[in-house]
Write an enzyme that holds these catalytic residues in place. Structure first.
Site, mmCIF file in Angstrom:
data_model
loop_
_atom_site.group_PDB
_atom_site.id
_atom_site.type_symbol
_atom_site.label_atom_id
_atom_site.label_comp_id
_atom_site.label_asym_id
_atom_site.label_seq_id
_atom_site.Cartn_x
_atom_site.Cartn_y
_atom_site.Cartn_z
ATOM 1 N N THR A 197 76.783 7.709 7.336
ATOM 2 C CA THR A 197 78.018 7.479 6.501
ATOM 3 C C THR A 197 79.278 7.693 6.965
ATOM 4 O OG1 THR A 197 77.789 9.166 5.312
ATOM 5 C CG2 THR A 197 76.583 7.531 4.268
ATOM 6 N N LYS A 254 82.532 7.749 9.790
ATOM 7 C CA LYS A 254 83.224 6.810 10.205
ATOM 8 C C LYS A 254 82.819 6.301 11.519
ATOM 9 C CE LYS A 254 88.106 5.679 11.391
ATOM 10 N NZ LYS A 254 89.513 6.430 11.681
ATOM 11 N N GLU A 302 76.079 9.517 41.051
ATOM 12 C CA GLU A 302 77.109 10.376 41.471
ATOM 13 C C GLU A 302 76.657 11.483 41.802
ATOM 14 O OE1 GLU A 302 78.478 12.006 37.053
ATOM 15 O OE2 GLU A 302 79.244 9.740 37.383
ATOM 16 N N HIS A 331 82.968 14.867 34.186
ATOM 17 C CA HIS A 331 81.433 14.914 33.864
ATOM 18 C C HIS A 331 80.944 16.169 33.852
ATOM 19 C CE1 HIS A 331 80.443 10.355 34.148
ATOM 20 N NE2 HIS A 331 81.156 10.554 33.004
#
Length: 724
Positions: free
Chosen positions: A58, A60, A251, A294
Site C-alpha cells: 500500500t 506510494k 563492471e 555502486h
C-alpha cells in the site's frame, strides 16, 4: 529440471581460483556436491503465469509500480501490509508474508520498503518460502545481507535477486518484478544479465530498436554481495527455449565476470551449437581506490580489474562491445554468424505472445586504461579514521598495535573481508604484505556469518600465511588475532579489517601493525546503527565539494588529468586540482544518471577522444543516482563547473525512474541559477525522451541536444578541441 550436469558450489569456485592456474580444468571436480541454494536457480524463469505479491503493497512506490505492472500484464495477486487487511488496487491485502503464501500461493515477491526495513522483509519472505524474492532497495547494510545469505545457503526454496537491483522482467511473458522502464522493452529472444540498471536499459533499448527484443532480463544489482550472479543467469539462459542469444553487462568489482568466462568456456566445449554471447564491461577509467557509485564497484585484493574481466570474456569467444547502444546491430550479426535465422527471430519477436509459464562478427577496440602509479589497496570512503583512532578501536578489542618493525625477515597480511562468490565473510590471508605481490598471493577462506570462523577455517588461513610452522606461541597468537578481528568486524559492521603481521626478533610472538579499517556507511545512514563509530568521522578530510555532493545524494569523483606536455601526471585527488599553467583546460565534465552508465561514459569518452583528431578525456565521474531531481541536476552542474579543467559539459541520460523531461528542466535551472558558461551537450534516451527534447528546444539556450550517443560524443570532442 535445469542442468543435469553437476554444478560447482561457491566454495569450490573459490578453491579453484586460489590455485596458480585459475580456471584450470584440473581445479574442478566433477563430483562436487550441489549447494541447496543452487537448486533455486530455476525460480528465475518468470512469465505470464507467475503469481506476484508486493511487500509494502500500500506504499506510494509499490502502488505506482504495481498498477503499472498490472496494466502491462503482470499477474499481481495481492500484497502484504504488516497487520493490515482488506483490498488495494482490487487485490487482497494480507497481514504477513506467511499469510499471503498460504492464501495467495505466490511464485514471487517484490519488496518495496525502505532500506532500514528491507532486511527484515527479505527474512520474512525466506521464512515463508517464497520461491523468488526481488529486493530493489539500495543501501541495505552489508552485514544484514551477509546474515540473509547465511539463511539462504541453508535452504533450497527461495532465490534472491538484488539487493540494489532494478529486478527481473520477462518481456515475452509481460511479467515485471522491479522498476524497469516498460516502454523500452519488447518481446524477443535475447537474454540479458547486468549489474547496472541504466546500462541494462541502454541494452534493452538498442535491442528494441533493432527489432530482436528480449526474452528475460535479470538485473543482479551493484551491491558487494548479490543474491544472483552471472553464472546463475547463464544457466537459466542455456535452458530457456525462448533465448537465442545472451548479453552480459559487467563492471569492475568482484569476480563474477571471470567466473562467467570460465562457465562460457566449458559451455562452448560441451554444446554443439552454443548460443551467441556478447558483453560489455565498465570501469576502465575508474579511479584506483575509489568506490565508483555502486556499493560493490571497487576492486578488492585478488579481484580482477575491468581490463582483466574484458580479456577473460574475450578469450573465450565472447563478442565485446564498448557501449550498449551497439548491442542491437551486434546481436543480429552474431546470430547470423551462428547460423540462426535472424529474419525468423525478428518475425517471432514481432509476433510474440504471452506464452511463457512459470516453469516452463563485429569487433570493437578494447577500451584503454589510464595508467596509474603504484597500487592502491585502500578504499577511499567518506568515513575516514586517522591511524590513532584506528589503533584505539582495535585496542578496545584486545588487538594491540606496534610500530612497523625494522626489516622483518618476513611479513604476513591477514584480516576479515567479504567473499563475494561465497556470499559470506571470509578470512583474507597472504604470506606477504608486499603490495606488488598481494593480489597474486592472497586467498579468502569463507565461513558462515552466523557461526563465525571455525577452528578448521582459521587453521587453513594460518597455513596459507605460512605460520603453521611458527613457534606455538606465535601460532596461537595468530589464531587469537583472527578471532578478535572477526569480533571487531561483526560488531562494528566493517567491510574490510586488515592488519600486517611480522614475527618478532625472538621468533616466539607476532607484531601487529599497519591497520586498514573500511566501514559500511549504510549501517549508519540507513539504520542509524554505529552512531558512536561514525561520530569519529574526520571532517577536516572532507572537501566542500564532497560535502555538497553527499548532501545531494550525488557520487562525484574528480579523475586524474591526462599526461601533460612535460610528462608529469596530475595525481588523483578527491577535490578538483588547483589551476596551473601545465594543466589541461579542455576536459569533459560528465553528468550521468546511474553508476554503470557513468563508468561506461568515461570509458567511451577516453577511447573515442583521447587520440587524434581529438585530445581530451573525462574530468570526473558523476552519478546523479536513479532518482535524480531538477535540484540534483543543478547541484551537479555546480560541482562539475567548479573544476577549472572542464571546457564542455556532457549530460548523458537514459531515463528509467529518472524522467528525461525532468532532467531537461534541471539543465535549464542550472543555466539560470548556476550560470553555465561552458558549452553543453545533452543526450537523452528513455522515459519521456521526446518531451525532454522539446523542453530543451523551447528554452532557446546554447545546448546541443541529441538522442544518438555516438553523435553526441563526436560533438563533445569537437567542442572540447575548440570547435563550435
Amino acid at each position: 529440471m535445469l542442468l543435469q550436469r553437476t554444478r560447482l558450489t561457491p566454495r569450490d569456485v573459490l578453491w579453484a581460483r586460489s590455485l596458480p592456474c585459475r580456471g584450470s580444468q584440473a581445479a574442478f571436480s566433477s563430483s562436487s556436491r550441489h549447494n541447496g541454494y543452487d537448486d533455486t536457480i530455476h525460480n528465475l524463469k518468470i512469465g505470464a503465469n507467475t503469481r506476484v505479491i508486493f511487500q509494502g503493497f500500500t506504499g506510494k512506490l509499490a502502488t505506482a509500480n504495481a498498477k503499472e505492472s498490472m496494466e502491462w500484464g503482470t499477474n499481481v495477486v495481492g500484497g502484504v501490509k504488516p497487520n493490515g487487511s482488506g483490498e488495494h488496487l482490487g487485490k487482497p491485502v494480507l497481514p504477513s508474508v506467511r499469510a499471503a503464501m498460504e492464501q495467495l500461493k505466490p511464485d514471487a515477491t517484490g519488496i518495496y520498503v525502505a532500506a532500514h526495513q528491507a532486511a527484515a522483509a527479505i527474512e520474512e519472505a525466506i521464512e515463508a518460502e517464497i520461491p523468488l524474492i526481488i529486493a530493489v532497495a539500495e543501501h541495505i547494510p552489508l552485514h544484514d545481507i551477509m546474515r540473509i545469505h547465511s539463511m539462504l545457503q541453508s535452504q533450497s526454496k527461495s532465490r534472491l535477486v538484488g539487493a540494489n537491483a532494478p529486478g527481473i522482467i520477462s518481456a515475452i511473458g509481460r511479467c515485471r518484478i522491479g522498476f524497469q522502464p516498460l516502454p523500452t522493452f519488447s518481446p524477443g529472444h535475447i537474454g540479458i544479465v547486468a549489474k547496472s540498471g541504466t546500462l541494462s536499459y541502454e541494452t534493452v533499448g538498442s535491442l528494441t530498436r533493432a527489432g530482436v527484443g528480449q526474452s528475460l532480463c535479470i538485473a543482479v544489482g551493484g551491491d558487494v554481495i548479490a543474491g544472483t550472479n552471472f553464472v546463475d543467469a547463464l544457466e537459466v539462459f542455456e535452458q530457456d527455449e525462448d533465448t537465442e542469444a545472451i548479453i552480459l553487462v559487467g563492471e569492475l568489482g568482484g569476480t563474477s565476470e571471470e567466473e562467467a568466462a570460465d562457465w562460457i568456456k566449458d559451455y562452448r566445449k560441451r554444446v554443439k551449437n552454443p548460443k551467441p554471447i556478447a558483453a560489455s564491461i565498465g570501469g576502465f577509467q575508474a579511479s584506483p581506490g575509489k568506490v565508483m557509485g555502486h556499493a560493490g564497484a571497487w576492486t578488492g585484493l585478488g579481484e580482477g580489474t575491468a581490463e582483466s574481466k574484458y580479456k577473460a570474456l574475450e578469450s573465450v569467444g565472447v563478442t565485446m562491445v564498448d557501449h550498449p547502444a551497439k548491442f542491437g546491430g551486434v546481436m543480429k550479426d552474431i546470430l547470423a554468424q551462428s547460423g540462426r535465422n535472424v529474419k525468423k527471430i525478428e518475425q517471432s519477436a514481432a509476433n510474440a505472445q504471452q506464452r511463457r509459464s512459470y516453469y516452463t562478427s563485429r569487433t570493437t577496440a578494447r577500451p584503454s586504461v589510464t595508467k596509474t602509479h603504484g597500487v592502491s589497496l585502500q578504499q577511499k570512503r567518506s568515513l575516514h579514521l586517522p591511524a590513532e583512532q584506528s589503533s584505539d578501536l582495535l585496542k578496545s578489542y584486545g588487538i594491540n598495535l606496534t610500530s612497523q618493525p625494522p626489516s622483518p625477515p618476513s611479513t604476513h597480511y591477514v584480516g576479515i573481508s567479504p567473499a563475494r562468490t561465497a556470499r559470506a565473510p571470509s578470512i583474507i590471508a597472504a604470506p606477504t604484505s608486499n603490495p606488488e605481490q598481494l593480489h597474486q598471493r592472497v586467498r579468502r577462506f569463507p565461513f558462515d556469518y552466523r557461526e563465525g570462523p571455525t577452528t578448521q577455517v582459521i587453521n587453513d588461513a594460518i597455513a596459507h600465511l605460512q605460520l603453521d610452522a611458527a613457534p606455538p606461541k606465535a601460532k596461537a597468537q595468530a589464531a587469537e588475532l583472527i578471532q578478535k578481528l572477526w569480533n571487531f568486524y561483526k560488531e562494528k559492521e566493517a567491510i574490510d579489517v586488515h592488519v600486517t603481521l611480522a614475527l618478532s626478533q625472538t621468533q616466539d610472538e607476532i607484531k601487529i601493525y599497519n591497520p586498514y579499517l573500511f566501514f559500511d556507511d549504510a549501517a549508519f545512514k540507513s539504520n542509524k546503527r554505529q552512531a558512536n563509530l561514525h561520530a569519529l568521522r574526520h571532517k577536516s578530510s572532507i572537501s566542500a565539494t564532497d560535502s555538497e555532493a553527499e548532501a545531494a545524494g550525488i557520487v562525484y569523483i574528480p579523475l586524474a588529468s591526462p599526461t601533460f606536455a612535460n610528462g608529469t601526471t596530475q595525481k588523483d585527488t578527491q577535490t578538483p586540482p588547483s589551476s596551473t599553467a601545465q594543466e589541461p583546460r579542455n576536459l569533459v565534465g560528465t553528468l550521468v544518471n546511474g553508476a554503470g552508465l557513468a563508468m561506461n561514459t568515461n570509458d567511451v569518452l577516453h577511447t573515442r577522444l583521447s587520440s587524434p583528431p581529438y585530445s581530451t578525456t573525462s574530468a570526473n565521474f558523476l552519478d546523479t543516482g536513479g532518482k535524480a531531481t531538477s535540484a540534483t541536476i543543478k547541484t551537479s552542474f555546480k560541482l562539475i563547473l567548479s573544476d577549472p579543467r572542464v571546457s564542455v559539459v556532457f549530460v548523458n541520460i537514459f531515463g528509467g525512474l529518472t524522467l528525461c523531461d525532468m532532467i531537461a528542466e534541471g539543465i535549464i535551472m542550472a543555466f539560470k541559477e548556476v550560470g553555465v558558461d561552458k558549452p553543453v551537450v545533452v543526450r537523452l534516451r528513455g522515459t519521456n525522451e521526446e518531451l525532454g527534447q522539446k523542453v530543451l528546444g523551447e528554452a532557446k539556450l546554447p545546448i546541443h541536444a541529441f538522442d544518438d550517443f555516438e553523435e553526441a560524443v563526436r560533438k563533445v570532442g569537437e567542442l572540447a578541441n575548440g570547435g563550435k
